[in-house]
Design a protein around this motif. Structure first.
Motif, short mmCIF file in Angstrom:
data_model
loop_
_atom_site.label_atom_id
_atom_site.label_comp_id
_atom_site.label_asym_id
_atom_site.label_seq_id
_atom_site.Cartn_x
_atom_site.Cartn_y
_atom_site.Cartn_z
N ILE A 56 0.84 -1.20 0.00
CA ILE A 56 0.00 0.00 0.00
C ILE A 56 0.87 1.24 0.00
O ILE A 56 0.60 2.20 -0.74
N GLN A 57 1.92 1.25 0.80
CA GLN A 57 2.83 2.39 0.83
C GLN A 57 3.45 2.62 -0.55
O GLN A 57 3.54 3.76 -1.02
N SER A 58 3.84 1.54 -1.20
CA SER A 58 4.42 1.66 -2.54
C SER A 58 3.39 2.20 -3.54
O SER A 58 3.71 3.07 -4.35
N PHE A 59 2.17 1.68 -3.46
CA PHE A 59 1.11 2.16 -4.35
C PHE A 59 0.88 3.66 -4.13
O PHE A 59 0.73 4.42 -5.09
N GLN A 60 0.85 4.08 -2.87
CA GLN A 60 0.59 5.49 -2.58
C GLN A 60 1.71 6.37 -3.10
O GLN A 60 1.46 7.47 -3.59
N ASN A 61 2.94 5.89 -3.01
CA ASN A 61 4.06 6.65 -3.58
C ASN A 61 3.94 6.76 -5.09
O ASN A 61 4.20 7.81 -5.67
N GLU A 62 3.51 5.67 -5.72
CA GLU A 62 3.32 5.70 -7.17
C GLU A 62 2.19 6.65 -7.56
O GLU A 62 2.27 7.33 -8.59
N ILE A 63 1.14 6.68 -6.75
CA ILE A 63 0.03 7.60 -7.02
C ILE A 63 0.54 9.04 -6.99
O ILE A 63 0.21 9.84 -7.87
N LYS A 64 1.35 9.37 -6.01
CA LYS A 64 1.93 10.72 -5.93
C LYS A 64 2.76 11.02 -7.17
O LYS A 64 2.68 12.12 -7.73
N ASP A 65 3.55 10.04 -7.60
CA ASP A 65 4.36 10.23 -8.81
C ASP A 65 3.48 10.49 -10.02
O ASP A 65 3.77 11.37 -10.84
N GLU A 66 2.40 9.73 -10.14
CA GLU A 66 1.48 9.91 -11.27
C GLU A 66 0.81 11.28 -11.22
O GLU A 66 0.65 11.93 -12.25
N GLN A 67 0.42 11.71 -10.04
CA GLN A 67 -0.20 13.03 -9.91
C GLN A 67 0.78 14.13 -10.27
O GLN A 67 0.41 15.09 -10.95
N ASN A 68 2.02 13.98 -9.87
CA ASN A 68 3.05 14.96 -10.25
C ASN A 68 3.28 14.96 -11.75
O ASN A 68 3.43 16.02 -12.36
#
Length: 73
Positions: A56-68
């Motif tokens: 989940i932590q990894s997914f959330q980091n990826e979500i932030k990357d995608e939003q950026n």
């Protein structure tokens, strides 16, 4: 010929993965109430849930990357 990278729905897909993983954690926690399980089985579930939390932590980091990425387009 390779397909172009379509990142248009990555954040949404990742968010769905987070939600599915959270549901799996909850179901696993509920199963820990099963008195027919051995201590070893319960420990395995706890360890798997720990790995799920890390995912989940990894997914959330990826979500932030995608939003950026979207903001910088």
């Amino acid at each position: 010929m390779a397909k172009p990278d379509d990142r248009s729905n990555n954040a949404e897909r990742l968010q769905q993965m987070v939600e599915n993983t959270q549901e799996n954690i909850q179901e696993a926690n509920d199963s820990l109430q099963n008195t027919d399980m051995t201590d070893e089985q319960k420990q395995q579930i706890r360890e798997k849930n720990q790995r799920r939390e890390e995912s989940i932590q990894s997914f959330q980091n990826e979500i932030k990357d995608e939003q950026n990425f979207r903001r910088n387009q």
